[in-house]
Design an enzyme around this catalytic site. Structure first.
Site, short mmCIF file in Angstrom:
data_model
loop_
_atom_site.label_atom_id
_atom_site.label_comp_id
_atom_site.label_asym_id
_atom_site.label_seq_id
_atom_site.Cartn_x
_atom_site.Cartn_y
_atom_site.Cartn_z
N HIS A 123 -6.98 -4.80 10.17
CA HIS A 123 -6.69 -4.54 8.75
C HIS A 123 -5.37 -5.18 8.30
O HIS A 123 -4.45 -5.35 9.09
CB HIS A 123 -6.75 -3.04 8.41
CG HIS A 123 -5.61 -2.20 8.87
ND1 HIS A 123 -5.79 -0.92 9.37
CD2 HIS A 123 -4.28 -2.41 8.89
CE1 HIS A 123 -4.63 -0.39 9.67
NE2 HIS A 123 -3.69 -1.28 9.40
N ASN A 167 -7.30 -2.97 14.32
CA ASN A 167 -8.70 -3.27 13.97
C ASN A 167 -8.78 -4.45 12.99
O ASN A 167 -9.84 -4.71 12.43
CB ASN A 167 -9.37 -2.03 13.37
CG ASN A 167 -8.68 -1.55 12.09
OD1 ASN A 167 -7.77 -2.21 11.59
ND2 ASN A 167 -9.10 -0.41 11.57
N GLU A 224 -9.47 -1.82 5.52
CA GLU A 224 -10.12 -1.57 6.80
C GLU A 224 -11.31 -2.53 6.97
O GLU A 224 -11.79 -3.12 6.00
CB GLU A 224 -10.60 -0.12 6.83
CG GLU A 224 -9.47 0.91 6.73
CD GLU A 224 -8.65 1.06 8.02
OE1 GLU A 224 -8.46 0.06 8.73
OE2 GLU A 224 -8.20 2.19 8.28
N ASP A 239 0.82 -1.21 0.00
CA ASP A 239 0.00 0.00 0.00
C ASP A 239 0.85 1.26 0.00
O ASP A 239 2.07 1.21 0.17
CB ASP A 239 -0.94 -0.01 1.22
CG ASP A 239 -0.25 -0.40 2.51
OD1 ASP A 239 1.00 -0.40 2.56
OD2 ASP A 239 -0.94 -0.73 3.48
C1 GLP Z 1 -0.25 0.30 8.64
C2 GLP Z 1 0.08 -0.53 7.39
C3 GLP Z 1 -0.15 -2.00 7.63
C4 GLP Z 1 0.45 -2.44 8.94
C5 GLP Z 1 -0.20 -1.69 10.06
C6 GLP Z 1 0.29 -2.10 11.45
O1 GLP Z 1 -1.59 0.64 8.73
N1 GLP Z 1 -0.64 -0.13 6.25
O2 GLP Z 1 0.39 -2.73 6.54
O3 GLP Z 1 0.27 -3.81 9.12
O4 GLP Z 1 0.10 -0.31 9.86
O5 GLP Z 1 1.39 -1.34 11.81
P1 GLP Z 1 2.32 -1.60 13.05
O6 GLP Z 1 3.17 -2.74 12.69
O7 GLP Z 1 3.10 -0.32 13.18
O8 GLP Z 1 1.43 -1.88 14.21
#
Ligand code: GLP
Length: 259
Positions: A138, A136, A143, A67
């Site tokens: 995702h 959440n 989402e 993304d």
């Molecule tokens: C972002 C990314 C996700 C990732 C998520 C969790 O939203 N788009 O790909 O998995 O964060 O991030 P973290 O590892 O910092 O908790």
């Protein structure tokens, strides 16, 4: 689904890196799906160390990130392009033409998303996809309530996700509201995927993804449909799993299955 519970967060990052390295050893021109997020940073540190030590060569791979934020210049230090450049691409000596991320500054983000999906297909699909998980549920920026049949497209981020990502932005900056993300179906079509989750704040959502119902309300639960999905966890992220003893029996220490 394989559930690997490792000794601690560092071991979980190593284990994730090991799985990626095995994929590249098996196919030096592998197509790798990559992920951002704080959880992934130790994995890229392991990969950079291995590259520096000469034990890993990523120069033949092609990459597709999950993304990218919409409306952030690629030069912005928190764009996922700039982040990946810093965390991996520079160290791996990968030419930009083989490191794909959606272009969040494209004039037509909808067309950009469609072109991204087509580029993945043209590359022959993704051999191994790395994934993190949002609080959440995702994956990528899919989402809750994202269609389980979705493909790369523009998504509006929830307030919760924006607040979680605000930590990466300055006090006078707003975390972006939109992103281009691979869809759930895009992820389900990868040949293998590995979701890494660490820390107590991920325990509830990890349990929902692995042992909860298959539901768009928890996008990561869609991995229950993936024929080659692996969850790599530290003990804190595994704390909510009802069948934890079972996973630890099948994969002692997060290693390969004993048959
Ligand atoms: C972002 C990314 C996700 C990732 C998520 C969790 O939203 N788009 O790909 O998995 O964060 O991030 P973290 O590892 O910092 O908790």
């Amino acid at each position: 689904m394989r559930v690997l519970i490792c000794e601690d967060g560092a071991a979980a990052a190593q284990r994730t890196a090991d799985i990626l390295c095995a994929s590249v050893a098996n196919r030096p021109d592998a197509v790798l799906g990559l992920a951002t997020g704080g959880t992934m940073e130790p994995v890229y540190a392991v990969l950079r160390n291995r590259i520096a030590a000469g034990s890993l060569d990523l120069s033949g791979v092609t990459t597709f990130n999950l993304d990218e934020y919409v409306g952030l210049a690629v030069t912005h230090p928190q764009s996922y392009r700039a982040t990946m450049q810093r965390l991996l691409f520079d160290a791996a000596g990968l030419p930009p033409a083989r490191c794909h991320l959606p272009d969040g500054s494209a004039a037509d983000p909808v067309a950009e998303a469609r072109a991204y999906e087509a580029a993945i297909e043209a590359a022959g699909g993704i051999d191994l996809q790395l994934l993190g998980i949002g609080h959440n549920g995702h994956i990528g920026f899919n989402e809750p309530t994202s269609s389980l049949g979705s493909r790369t497209r523009v998504k509006t981020l929830t307030g919760e996700t924006r607040r979680a990502n605000a930590r990466f932005f300055g006090p006078d900056e707003e975390a972006p509201q939109f992103a281009i993300t691979m869809g759930i179906k895009t992820v389900l079509e990868t040949r293998a995927c590995v979701l890494l989750a660490t820390g107590p704040r991920k325990a509830a959502v990890v349990a929902a993804a692995i042992e909860g119902p298959l539901a768009a309300a928890c996008p990561a639960s869609a991995l229950q449909l993936h024929p080659q999905a692996t969850f790599v966890l530290d003990p804190a992220a595994a704390a909510g799993l009802k069948l934890r003893d079972y996973y630890e029996t099948v994969h002692p220490g997060g290693g390969e299955a004993r048959l």
